[in-house]
Design a protein around this motif. Structure first.
Motif, short mmCIF file in Angstrom:
data_model
loop_
_atom_site.label_atom_id
_atom_site.label_comp_id
_atom_site.label_asym_id
_atom_site.label_seq_id
_atom_site.Cartn_x
_atom_site.Cartn_y
_atom_site.Cartn_z
N MET A 1 27.38 -4.84 39.47
CA MET A 1 27.60 -5.92 40.41
C MET A 1 27.83 -7.26 39.69
O MET A 1 27.96 -8.27 40.33
CB MET A 1 26.41 -6.01 41.35
N THR A 2 27.90 -7.22 38.38
CA THR A 2 28.15 -8.43 37.61
C THR A 2 29.61 -8.87 37.76
O THR A 2 30.52 -8.05 37.69
CB THR A 2 27.85 -8.21 36.12
N ILE A 3 29.81 -10.15 37.96
CA ILE A 3 31.16 -10.71 38.04
C ILE A 3 31.72 -10.73 36.62
O ILE A 3 31.16 -11.38 35.73
CB ILE A 3 31.13 -12.14 38.61
N ILE A 4 32.83 -10.00 36.42
CA ILE A 4 33.51 -10.03 35.12
C ILE A 4 34.83 -10.75 35.36
O ILE A 4 35.69 -10.27 36.09
CB ILE A 4 33.75 -8.61 34.58
N SER A 5 34.96 -11.91 34.75
CA SER A 5 36.16 -12.71 34.97
C SER A 5 37.38 -12.03 34.36
O SER A 5 37.26 -11.21 33.45
CB SER A 5 35.98 -14.10 34.35
N ALA A 6 38.54 -12.39 34.87
CA ALA A 6 39.79 -11.86 34.32
C ALA A 6 39.90 -12.20 32.84
O ALA A 6 40.42 -11.41 32.05
CB ALA A 6 40.98 -12.44 35.10
N GLN A 7 39.38 -13.38 32.45
CA GLN A 7 39.45 -13.80 31.05
C GLN A 7 38.57 -12.95 30.14
O GLN A 7 38.79 -12.88 28.94
CB GLN A 7 39.03 -15.28 30.93
N ARG A 8 37.53 -12.32 30.69
CA ARG A 8 36.62 -11.51 29.88
C ARG A 8 36.80 -10.00 30.08
O ARG A 8 36.15 -9.21 29.42
CB ARG A 8 35.16 -11.89 30.19
N MET A 9 37.68 -9.60 31.00
CA MET A 9 37.85 -8.17 31.29
C MET A 9 38.28 -7.39 30.06
O MET A 9 37.81 -6.29 29.81
CB MET A 9 38.84 -7.97 32.45
N GLY A 10 39.20 -7.94 29.26
CA GLY A 10 39.65 -7.25 28.05
C GLY A 10 38.50 -7.00 27.09
O GLY A 10 38.39 -5.93 26.49
N SER A 11 37.62 -7.99 26.95
CA SER A 11 36.45 -7.83 26.08
C SER A 11 35.53 -6.74 26.61
O SER A 11 35.02 -5.91 25.85
CB SER A 11 35.67 -9.14 25.98
#
Length: 115
Positions: A1-11
């Motif tokens: 349920m953690t929000i994973i931003s588009a900027q961090r999705m690759g990581s």
């Protein structure tokens, strides 16, 4: 349920990829779709694990087991408490903020895949 931003999705996908490879999983498919990436791998015991990013960044991990035999299953004595297909719009969206995973800036120096 953690929000994973588009900027961090690759990581995030890179962390999972590296863990699966170090665990001896064999990557079968990597879907690099920008809005709906997915990864599928197989364990040494032939379990298939998958990570799928769905609507609004909802991340799903699934595991399919090998060699399942059909068997009779009795009806449940209780009514389901989870949302059913007709209530699909009630599926919760990520709502837990993480200072790291929810950040709107890309992580510096991270590569996706491999070691």
């Amino acid at each position: 349920m953690t929000i994973i931003s588009a900027q961090r999705m690759g990581s995030f996908l890179g962390v999972v990829d590296r863990f699966w490879r170090k665990s001896g999983y064999r990557l079968k498919v990597i879907n690099s779709h920008v809005e709906a990436p997915a990864m599928y791998a197989e364990t040494k015991d032939r379990f298939v694990v998958s990570l799928i990013v769905a609507d609004k960044g909802q991340v799903h991990f699934d595991v399919d087991s090998p060699c399942v035999r059909a068997s009779e299953v009795a009806d449940s004595p209780r009514r389901a408490t989870a949302p059913l297909d007709s209530e699909a719009e009630l599926i919760p969206r990520p709502n837990i903020h993480s200072d790291f995973w929810s950040a709107q800036t890309p992580e510096v120096g991270v590569t996706v895949g491999g070691d």
